[in-house]
Scaffold this motif. Structure first.
Motif, PDB file in Angstrom:
ATOM      1  N   ALA A  49       0.831  -1.210   0.000  1.00  0.00           N
ATOM      2  CA  ALA A  49       0.000   0.000   0.000  1.00  0.00           C
ATOM      3  C   ALA A  49       0.864   1.259   0.000  1.00  0.00           C
ATOM      4  CB  ALA A  49      -0.936  -0.004   1.212  1.00  0.00           C
ATOM      5  N   ALA A  50       1.952   1.243   0.746  1.00  0.00           N
ATOM      6  CA  ALA A  50       2.848   2.404   0.797  1.00  0.00           C
ATOM      7  C   ALA A  50       3.480   2.665  -0.571  1.00  0.00           C
ATOM      8  CB  ALA A  50       3.934   2.191   1.851  1.00  0.00           C
ATOM      9  N   VAL A  51       3.816   1.607  -1.296  1.00  0.00           N
ATOM     10  CA  VAL A  51       4.361   1.770  -2.645  1.00  0.00           C
ATOM     11  C   VAL A  51       3.277   2.330  -3.572  1.00  0.00           C
ATOM     12  CG1 VAL A  51       5.287   0.564  -4.667  1.00  0.00           C
ATOM     13  CG2 VAL A  51       6.145   0.007  -2.377  1.00  0.00           C
ATOM     14  N   CYS A  52       2.083   1.775  -3.495  1.00  0.00           N
ATOM     15  CA  CYS A  52       0.977   2.259  -4.339  1.00  0.00           C
ATOM     16  C   CYS A  52       0.624   3.710  -4.041  1.00  0.00           C
ATOM     17  CB  CYS A  52      -0.255   1.374  -4.166  1.00  0.00           C
ATOM     18  SG  CYS A  52      -0.042  -0.261  -4.889  1.00  0.00           S
ATOM     19  N   ALA A  53       0.774   4.117  -2.799  1.00  0.00           N
ATOM     20  CA  ALA A  53       0.453   5.494  -2.405  1.00  0.00           C
ATOM     21  C   ALA A  53       1.589   6.466  -2.731  1.00  0.00           C
ATOM     22  CB  ALA A  53       0.155   5.547  -0.910  1.00  0.00           C
ATOM     23  N   GLY A  54       2.709   5.922  -3.226  1.00  0.00           N
ATOM     24  CA  GLY A  54       3.820   6.777  -3.610  1.00  0.00           C
ATOM     25  C   GLY A  54       4.779   7.121  -2.485  1.00  0.00           C
ATOM     26  N   GLU A  55       4.621   6.486  -1.322  1.00  0.00           N
ATOM     27  CA  GLU A  55       5.538   6.744  -0.206  1.00  0.00           C
ATOM     28  C   GLU A  55       6.934   6.195  -0.484  1.00  0.00           C
ATOM     29  OE1 GLU A  55       5.000   8.548   2.620  1.00  0.00           O
ATOM     30  OE2 GLU A  55       3.113   9.094   1.644  1.00  0.00           O
ATOM     31  N   TYR A  56       6.997   5.095  -1.225  1.00  0.00           N
ATOM     32  CA  TYR A  56       8.261   4.479  -1.601  1.00  0.00           C
ATOM     33  C   TYR A  56       8.222   4.175  -3.087  1.00  0.00           C
ATOM     34  CZ  TYR A  56       8.711   3.962   3.422  1.00  0.00           C
ATOM     35  OH  TYR A  56       8.781   4.215   4.771  1.00  0.00           O
ATOM     36  N   ASP A  58       9.515   1.594  -4.707  1.00  0.00           N
ATOM     37  CA  ASP A  58       9.268   0.184  -5.012  1.00  0.00           C
ATOM     38  C   ASP A  58       9.296  -0.621  -3.710  1.00  0.00           C
ATOM     39  OD1 ASP A  58      12.007  -0.162  -4.348  1.00  0.00           O
ATOM     40  OD2 ASP A  58      12.606   0.028  -6.442  1.00  0.00           O
ATOM     41  N   LEU A  59       9.028  -1.926  -3.847  1.00  0.00           N
ATOM     42  CA  LEU A  59       8.979  -2.780  -2.651  1.00  0.00           C
ATOM     43  C   LEU A  59      10.340  -2.903  -1.964  1.00  0.00           C
ATOM     44  CD1 LEU A  59       6.501  -5.593  -3.690  1.00  0.00           C
ATOM     45  CD2 LEU A  59       6.184  -3.860  -1.914  1.00  0.00           C
ATOM     46  N   ARG A  60      11.420  -2.890  -2.731  1.00  0.00           N
ATOM     47  CA  ARG A  60      12.748  -2.957  -2.103  1.00  0.00           C
ATOM     48  C   ARG A  60      12.957  -1.788  -1.144  1.00  0.00           C
ATOM     49  NH1 ARG A  60      16.444  -6.607  -4.731  1.00  0.00           N
ATOM     50  NH2 ARG A  60      15.511  -7.343  -6.658  1.00  0.00           N
ATOM     51  N   GLU A  61      12.560  -0.601  -1.585  1.00  0.00           N
ATOM     52  CA  GLU A  61      12.706   0.577  -0.730  1.00  0.00           C
ATOM     53  C   GLU A  61      11.795   0.476   0.489  1.00  0.00           C
ATOM     54  OE1 GLU A  61      12.309   5.437  -0.842  1.00  0.00           O
ATOM     55  OE2 GLU A  61      12.112   4.325  -2.719  1.00  0.00           O
ATOM     56  N   ALA A  62      10.563  -0.011   0.293  1.00  0.00           N
ATOM     57  CA  ALA A  62       9.630  -0.169   1.417  1.00  0.00           C
ATOM     58  C   ALA A  62      10.184  -1.159   2.436  1.00  0.00           C
ATOM     59  CB  ALA A  62       8.265  -0.618   0.907  1.00  0.00           C
ATOM     60  N   VAL A  63      10.724  -2.269   1.956  1.00  0.00           N
ATOM     61  CA  VAL A  63      11.303  -3.272   2.856  1.00  0.00           C
ATOM     62  C   VAL A  63      12.453  -2.654   3.646  1.00  0.00           C
ATOM     63  CG1 VAL A  63      12.651  -5.413   2.924  1.00  0.00           C
ATOM     64  CG2 VAL A  63      10.588  -5.283   1.520  1.00  0.00           C
ATOM     65  N   LYS A  64      13.297  -1.890   2.960  1.00  0.00           N
ATOM     66  CA  LYS A  64      14.451  -1.258   3.614  1.00  0.00           C
ATOM     67  C   LYS A  64      14.027  -0.350   4.767  1.00  0.00           C
ATOM     68  CE  LYS A  64      18.262   1.846   2.537  1.00  0.00           C
ATOM     69  NZ  LYS A  64      18.883   2.654   1.490  1.00  0.00           N
ATOM     70  N   HIS A  65      12.922   0.372   4.584  1.00  0.00           N
ATOM     71  CA  HIS A  65      12.494   1.346   5.583  1.00  0.00           C
ATOM     72  C   HIS A  65      11.474   0.816   6.601  1.00  0.00           C
ATOM     73  CE1 HIS A  65      14.217   4.061   2.535  1.00  0.00           C
ATOM     74  NE2 HIS A  65      14.524   4.788   3.596  1.00  0.00           N
ATOM     75  N   MET A  66      10.772  -0.243   6.255  1.00  0.00           N
ATOM     76  CA  MET A  66       9.655  -0.678   7.101  1.00  0.00           C
ATOM     77  C   MET A  66       9.905  -1.984   7.850  1.00  0.00           C
ATOM     78  SD  MET A  66       6.457   0.321   4.609  1.00  0.00           S
ATOM     79  CE  MET A  66       5.182  -0.074   5.824  1.00  0.00           C
ATOM     80  N   THR A  67      11.046  -2.621   7.623  1.00  0.00           N
ATOM     81  CA  THR A  67      11.314  -3.896   8.307  1.00  0.00           C
ATOM     82  C   THR A  67      12.647  -3.849   9.045  1.00  0.00           C
ATOM     83  OG1 THR A  67      12.460  -4.928   6.445  1.00  0.00           O
ATOM     84  CG2 THR A  67      10.069  -5.188   6.520  1.00  0.00           C
ATOM     85  N   SER A  68      12.798  -4.769   9.970  1.00  0.00           N
ATOM     86  CA  SER A  68      14.080  -4.972  10.648  1.00  0.00           C
ATOM     87  C   SER A  68      14.245  -6.466  10.892  1.00  0.00           C
ATOM     88  CB  SER A  68      14.129  -4.202  11.969  1.00  0.00           C
ATOM     89  OG  SER A  68      13.134  -4.674  12.847  1.00  0.00           O
ATOM     90  N   LEU A  69      15.482  -6.891  11.048  1.00  0.00           N
ATOM     91  CA  LEU A  69      15.766  -8.304  11.265  1.00  0.00           C
ATOM     92  C   LEU A  69      15.782  -8.644  12.739  1.00  0.00           C
ATOM     93  CD1 LEU A  69      18.587  -9.548   8.893  1.00  0.00           C
ATOM     94  CD2 LEU A  69      16.183 -10.126   8.907  1.00  0.00           C
ATOM     95  N   ASN A  70      15.245  -9.819  13.023  1.00  0.00           N
ATOM     96  CA  ASN A  70      15.268 -10.336  14.382  1.00  0.00           C
ATOM     97  C   ASN A  70      16.452 -11.294  14.547  1.00  0.00           C
ATOM     98  OD1 ASN A  70      14.709 -11.283  16.919  1.00  0.00           O
ATOM     99  ND2 ASN A  70      12.750 -12.192  16.405  1.00  0.00           N
ATOM    100  N   ARG A  71      16.544 -12.289  13.631  1.00  0.00           N
ATOM    101  CA  ARG A  71      17.607 -13.288  13.722  1.00  0.00           C
ATOM    102  C   ARG A  71      18.042 -13.720  12.323  1.00  0.00           C
ATOM    103  NH1 ARG A  71      13.429 -15.406  16.232  1.00  0.00           N
ATOM    104  NH2 ARG A  71      13.546 -17.497  15.434  1.00  0.00           N
TER     105      ARG A  71
END
Length: 98
Positions: A49-56, A58-71
């Motif tokens: 949705a963030a990509v479709c709304a133009g916040e990012y 593409d999905l790579r950029e959204a993943v970079k900004h919206m996720t973090s690693l646990n393990r």
């Protein structure tokens, strides 16, 4: 020709077990990563949705900004060879049964 992934990110029940995640990494021979967060399916929808709304862009950029690693689980070459040998034995049994 298929491209082999450099890493696999996993979600769901098995990610609660470090042992299972290590077995997956060893058997497949690819590092396994477990992202942080309880509702990762919903997070994926939010990223789309963030990509479709133009916040990012593409999905790579959204993943970079919206996720973090646990393990992260690195494959063990020693264990990987054991799984490869057993899988070869399994394939041979299947071939003979056919």
């Amino acid at each position: 020709f298929r491209e082999v992934p450099r890493v696999i990110r996993c979600t769901g029940g098995a990610t609660g077990s470090d042992i299972w995640m290590q077995i997956f990494a060893d058997a497949i021979g690819i590092p396994m990563e477990v992202p942080s967060g309880p509702q990762l399916g919903a997070l994926g929808a939010a990223m789309a949705a963030a990509v479709c709304a133009g916040e990012y862009a593409d999905l790579r950029e959204a993943v970079k900004h919206m996720t973090s690693l646990n393990r992260r689980f690195e494959p063990s070459a020693e264990n990987e060879s054991v799984y490869a040998a057993r899988y070869a034995g399994y394939r041979e049994i299947i071939r003979k049964l056919q």
